[in-house]
Design an enzyme around this catalytic site. Structure first.
Site, short mmCIF file in Angstrom:
data_model
loop_
_atom_site.label_atom_id
_atom_site.label_comp_id
_atom_site.label_asym_id
_atom_site.label_seq_id
_atom_site.Cartn_x
_atom_site.Cartn_y
_atom_site.Cartn_z
N ASP A 7 47.19 -11.36 42.27
CA ASP A 7 48.31 -10.43 42.16
C ASP A 7 47.80 -9.14 41.50
OD1 ASP A 7 51.21 -9.89 42.45
OD2 ASP A 7 51.12 -9.69 40.28
N GLU A 9 49.20 -5.16 39.72
CA GLU A 9 50.23 -4.20 39.34
C GLU A 9 49.66 -2.82 39.60
OE1 GLU A 9 53.16 -5.18 38.75
OE2 GLU A 9 52.77 -7.29 38.34
N HIS A 57 56.80 -3.49 35.36
CA HIS A 57 55.72 -4.24 34.68
C HIS A 57 55.55 -3.91 33.21
CE1 HIS A 57 53.49 -0.53 35.32
NE2 HIS A 57 53.44 -0.72 36.64
N HIS A 152 57.06 -8.23 35.19
CA HIS A 152 55.95 -8.59 36.08
C HIS A 152 54.63 -8.44 35.31
CE1 HIS A 152 57.94 -8.30 40.24
NE2 HIS A 152 58.90 -8.29 39.34
N ASP A 157 52.00 -13.72 37.08
CA ASP A 157 52.54 -13.89 38.42
C ASP A 157 51.59 -14.70 39.31
OD1 ASP A 157 54.63 -12.44 37.54
OD2 ASP A 157 54.38 -10.75 38.90
#
Length: 244
Positions: A7, A9, A57, A152, A157
């Site tokens: 994952d 960001e 986030h 997040h 995640d």
């Protein structure tokens, strides 16, 4: 099989507009088991984070000031994911961003380093059409605790997604185990080496009422199709008696 659940960001939603990766989180699966190995890094994007992304986030520009830029971490990232099958939620988004970062440095694209990618968002929509397919929704569906997920975060995640993916594909694991297991052996001591007695099958025959109902349905079909019904045998044609 080695899989990496990944994952990211980012500073915003569109790498085509110059948005950049600011966090990468990965966890490793080996033969569908978590190994405990993970890769996690924050990255200085050398540009400001959009307010909307920051609200998702919680990562600020100030926090990333002293973090490495992407070119400083690219080799260790490539080494961690190299050759693995990737498991990503909404893979188009993360792969697009990482390919952009790698392309800026003239490095091989992520899709060349890891040719196989499983998109759990697509998988969830196929398995549960019409239902919500966000990570939070899938955690709720598969009873995975995500109460600690206020914002997040790439590593958090990825860890949740690993649990979700294993739950989503648990039937595949069972099938593989069944195929790998040898067929059970009969114990000659129990059977005496002779033929096993087969339990007689129970035959259920239609009642007169059920038969009458069936004939009624066939007659309605024949009527609707102007006398044509494949399940009704044609009536015998009477032949004229020969002339005297």
């Amino acid at each position: 099989m080695r899989q990496i659940v990944l994952d990211t960001e980012t500073t915003g939603l569109d790498w085509k507009s110059g948005d950049r990766v600011i966090e990468i989180g990965c966890v490793e699966l080996l033969d569908r088991k978590l190994t405990g190995r993970h890769y996690h890094v924050y990255i200085n994007p050398q540009r400001n984070i959009d307010a909307g992304a920051m609200a998702v986030h919680g990562i600020t520009n100030e926090f990333l000031t002293d973090k490495p830029v992407f070119k400083d971490i690219v080799s260790e990232f490539e080494a961690f994911v190299d050759g693995a099958e990737l498991v990503i939620h909404n893979a188009t988004f993360d792969v697009g961003f990482l390919n952009y970062e790698l392309g800026l440095l003239g490095r091989p694209l992520l899709t060349a380093i890891c040719p196989s990618v499983i998109d759990t968002l697509k998988l969830a929509k196929e398995q549960n059409p019409g239902k919500k397919a966000s990570l939070n929704a899938l955690c709720s569906l598969y009873e995975i605790d995500n109460t600690h997920r206020a914002l997040h975060g790439a590593l958090l995640d990825a860890e949740l997604l690993a649990d979700v993916y294993l739950a989503m594909t648990r039937g595949q694991e069972s099938l593989i185990m069944m195929l790998d297991e040898p067929a059970p052996q009969q114990d000659d001591a129990d059977t005496g080496g002779g033929l096993l007695e087969r339990v007689p099958l129970r035959v259920l025959r239609a009642t007169n009422e059920e038969l009458a109902g069936h004939d009624k349905v066939l007659a309605e079909i024949a009527k609707a199709n102007k006398g044509h019904c494949l399940w009704i045998p044609p009536e015998p044609v009477e032949q004229a008696a020969p002339a005297a």
